[in-house]
Design a protein around this motif. Structure first.
Motif, short mmCIF file in Angstrom:
data_model
loop_
_atom_site.label_atom_id
_atom_site.label_comp_id
_atom_site.label_asym_id
_atom_site.label_seq_id
_atom_site.Cartn_x
_atom_site.Cartn_y
_atom_site.Cartn_z
N GLY A 1 -5.98 8.32 3.82
CA GLY A 1 -5.79 6.97 3.27
C GLY A 1 -4.74 6.19 4.05
N ALA A 2 -3.81 6.91 4.69
CA ALA A 2 -2.66 6.26 5.35
C ALA A 2 -3.06 5.15 6.32
CB ALA A 2 -1.81 7.33 6.05
N PRO A 3 -4.07 5.36 7.21
CA PRO A 3 -4.41 4.28 8.16
C PRO A 3 -4.81 2.98 7.47
CG PRO A 3 -5.50 6.34 8.76
CD PRO A 3 -4.89 6.56 7.41
N HIS A 4 -5.39 3.08 6.27
CA HIS A 4 -5.83 1.88 5.55
C HIS A 4 -4.65 1.13 4.91
CE1 HIS A 4 -9.99 2.87 6.20
NE2 HIS A 4 -9.72 4.11 5.81
N LEU A 5 -3.55 1.84 4.68
CA LEU A 5 -2.35 1.16 4.19
C LEU A 5 -1.63 0.48 5.36
CD1 LEU A 5 -0.79 3.55 1.49
CD2 LEU A 5 -2.44 1.69 1.21
N ILE A 6 -1.65 1.13 6.52
CA ILE A 6 -0.98 0.58 7.71
C ILE A 6 -1.73 -0.68 8.18
CG2 ILE A 6 -0.37 1.03 10.13
CD1 ILE A 6 -0.20 4.06 9.28
N ASP A 7 -3.05 -0.61 8.19
CA ASP A 7 -3.85 -1.76 8.60
C ASP A 7 -4.99 -1.95 7.59
OD1 ASP A 7 -5.38 -3.72 9.70
OD2 ASP A 7 -5.99 -2.57 11.47
N PRO A 8 -4.76 -2.79 6.58
CA PRO A 8 -5.72 -2.89 5.47
C PRO A 8 -6.93 -3.80 5.73
CG PRO A 8 -3.70 -4.08 4.93
CD PRO A 8 -3.53 -3.56 6.32
N GLU A 9 -7.08 -4.33 6.93
CA GLU A 9 -8.14 -5.33 7.17
C GLU A 9 -9.55 -4.79 6.88
OE1 GLU A 9 -8.06 -8.55 7.64
OE2 GLU A 9 -5.87 -8.60 7.68
N ARG A 10 -9.86 -3.57 7.38
CA ARG A 10 -11.19 -3.01 7.18
C ARG A 10 -11.45 -2.69 5.70
NH1 ARG A 10 -11.65 2.05 10.27
NH2 ARG A 10 -13.06 2.70 8.64
N LEU A 11 -10.42 -2.16 5.05
CA LEU A 11 -10.52 -1.86 3.62
C LEU A 11 -10.78 -3.14 2.83
CD1 LEU A 11 -10.06 0.25 1.29
CD2 LEU A 11 -7.70 -0.54 1.25
N TRP A 12 -10.10 -4.21 3.21
CA TRP A 12 -10.27 -5.49 2.51
C TRP A 12 -11.70 -6.00 2.71
CZ3 TRP A 12 -9.16 -8.37 -1.29
CH2 TRP A 12 -9.35 -9.75 -1.28
N ALA A 13 -12.19 -5.91 3.94
CA ALA A 13 -13.55 -6.40 4.22
C ALA A 13 -14.59 -5.59 3.44
CB ALA A 13 -13.84 -6.34 5.72
#
Ligand SMILES: [Zn+2]
Length: 291
Positions: A85-97
């Motif tokens: 999960g850590a990469p999505h907290l560091i860079d949330p752009e893909r998770l947001w999309a």
């Protein structure tokens, strides 16, 4: 417990505070309710600089979307998260999309996540944090709902914070409903529930929503419920049934779902998440095992 009142909805999402010398927050909740969470800490007389950890069960917007915004106000807090999960907290752009495409208007209610600086993350899958007077917080990997869901066990009350590893608890009806959007992995989810049962818990602290007693019985019942939904989905996929047909069979076949269907249908969020996304999770799973 802090009721986050996300988007004005009550009984939808909450965070928990484990008090003590170095308070720990469980779940940041979504971005839009960070002000409410900070107000809750203030009401509990917890100075922001005292908070040591924000433990997030997984990075979905409703659980950790607000982590980046929250820790701007908690200068000494580090965020405990699964390494996947850590990469999505560091860079949330893909998770947001992807959240926008899966959740639609609900993602707007949760709000766009802000990044968490890498140096403030503690990625881990299993481990133990010492709290006070010998009390501990155990971290356990409990995947299935998400490939990176953590549960936290506190030894003081024998309580588990399962995130979404044990379904959604509807306190008003005292029932649990699966929370299984794609990609859902049944075998991993059942194994995770066994892992939680083996901790011998007495209470469950649901992020959706609130505290439930009789933890072991509820976890066992939830395993049976997941298997029931899966059996219906597998049979439905073999018969080429539509999502609506499989959903209706689940509503008829699961007495828990049947007892709350009026409420779920009239709920702006649950009518989409429980009756569409969660059923779809089982259908996608059923398709993988039919190959
Ligand atoms: Zn959730």
């Amino acid at each position: 417990m802090v009721e986050l009142e996300t988007g004005g909805f009550e009984n939808l999402i909450c965070s928990y505070v484990i008090t003590g010398k170095h308070p720990i927050l469980v779940e940041s909740g979504p971005t839009s309710s960070v002000p409410r969470l900070l107000a809750g800490l203030h009401e509990l007389d917890i100075p922001f600089e005292d908070v040591q950890y924000v433990a997030v069960t997984h990075v979905h917007l409703d659980h950790a979307g607000g982590a980046g915004t929250l820790i701007k106000s908690l200068p000494n807090a580090e965020v405990i998260v699964h390494p996947r999960g850590a990469p999505h907290l560091i860079d949330p752009e893909r998770l947001w999309a992807s959240s926008q495409s899966v959740l639609g208007f609900i993602s707007e209610i949760f709000g766009k996540p802000e990044p968490v600086p890498k140096e403030r993350l503690i990625p881990m899958t299993e481990g133990t944090f010492n709290l006070w007077d010998g009390a501990k917080l155990d971290v356990r990997e409990t995947v299935g709902h998400a490939s990176h869901n953590l549960s936290f066990y506190e030894s003081f009350n024998g309580g588990i914070f399962p995130g979404d590893a044990a379904g959604t608890y509807l306190q008003a009806f005292d029932v649990i409903v699966p929370t299984t959007p794609p990609p859902f992995h049944l075998d991993a989810a059942l194994a995770s529930l066994d892992k939680l049962i083996n901790l011998n818990p007495t209470v469950l602290y649901f992020s959706h929503f609130g505290k439930a007693t009789d933890a072991i019985q509820r976890l066992r019942d939830h395993k049976v419920q997941l298997q029931l939904w899966a059996d219906i989905a597998i049979d439905g996929v073999r018969k080429n049934q539509s999502l609506e047909q499989i959903r209706d069979r689940i509503i008829t076949g699961d007495k828990v779902m049947n007892s709350i269907i009026g409420f779920v249908r009239s709920h702006r969020i649950y009518s989409k998440t429980m009756l569409e996304n969660c059923v779809l999770g089982f259908i996608e799973y059923a398709k993988t095992i039919d190959k």
